[in-house]
Design a protein around this motif. Structure first.
Motif, mmCIF file in Angstrom:
data_model
loop_
_atom_site.group_PDB
_atom_site.id
_atom_site.type_symbol
_atom_site.label_atom_id
_atom_site.label_comp_id
_atom_site.label_asym_id
_atom_site.label_seq_id
_atom_site.Cartn_x
_atom_site.Cartn_y
_atom_site.Cartn_z
ATOM 1 N N PRO A 91 2.167 6.335 -7.820
ATOM 2 C CA PRO A 91 0.766 6.247 -8.243
ATOM 3 C C PRO A 91 0.570 5.825 -9.700
ATOM 4 C CG PRO A 91 1.432 8.529 -8.043
ATOM 5 C CD PRO A 91 2.583 7.689 -7.547
ATOM 6 N N LEU A 94 0.833 -1.205 0.000
ATOM 7 C CA LEU A 94 0.000 0.000 0.000
ATOM 8 C C LEU A 94 0.868 1.256 0.000
ATOM 9 C CD1 LEU A 94 -2.950 -0.688 2.476
ATOM 10 C CD2 LEU A 94 -3.082 -0.303 0.022
ATOM 11 N N ALA A 95 1.920 1.262 0.797
ATOM 12 C CA ALA A 95 2.828 2.415 0.832
ATOM 13 C C ALA A 95 3.538 2.583 -0.505
ATOM 14 C CB ALA A 95 3.846 2.249 1.956
ATOM 15 N N ARG A 151 1.156 4.143 -2.910
ATOM 16 C CA ARG A 151 0.957 5.560 -2.607
ATOM 17 C C ARG A 151 2.136 6.391 -3.124
ATOM 18 N NH1 ARG A 151 1.049 5.556 2.819
ATOM 19 N NH2 ARG A 151 3.228 6.139 2.759
ATOM 20 N N ASP A 152 3.351 5.855 -2.986
ATOM 21 C CA ASP A 152 4.537 6.583 -3.435
ATOM 22 C C ASP A 152 4.729 6.531 -4.946
ATOM 23 O OD1 ASP A 152 5.019 7.151 -0.796
ATOM 24 O OD2 ASP A 152 6.516 5.571 -0.544
#
Length: 106
Positions: free
Chosen positions: A99, A92-93, A96-97
């Motif tokens: 996209p 998930l991280a 997010r970083d």
């Protein structure tokens, strides 16, 4: 009773984390080395957890356990759950970083 509820919780958490990772990761080419390293162990553990949940639902838990058996089974399940949750939240991280398109989605 507490032991069986704990088993259900740990197995459900691990199964949810493995399914969540696979839904986010969307592996398409299962036989590439990158996919084998990234996804297959999660698929195997997810199938093992699903099997364990079904068997736990069918057979239940036998109440006579030694203390070390209980500690060992709950400890190993908790450790595997922790690995699955770390994998899920780290992906998930990563998403997010980065996209743009995920690296393995085509």
């Amino acid at each position: 009773m507490l032991y069986s509820l704990t088993l259900y919780a740990l197995l459900g958490t691990g199964l949810a984390a493995s399914i969540g990772f696979l839904v986010l990761h969307r592996p398409r080419r299962f036989f590439r080395t990158v996919e084998i390293n990234a996804s297959w162990w999660i698929i195997i553990v997810g199938l093992w957890y699903a099997r364990s949940l079904v068997l736990l639902g069918i057979r239940g838990v036998s109440p006579e356990h030694e203390w070390w058996d209980t500690v060992l089974s709950l400890g190993l399940l908790a450790a595997i759950d922790a690995l699955l949750l770390v994998r899920f939240f780290s992906y998930l991280a990563y998403m997010r970083d980065h996209p743009e398109k995920p690296p393995t989605a085509s």
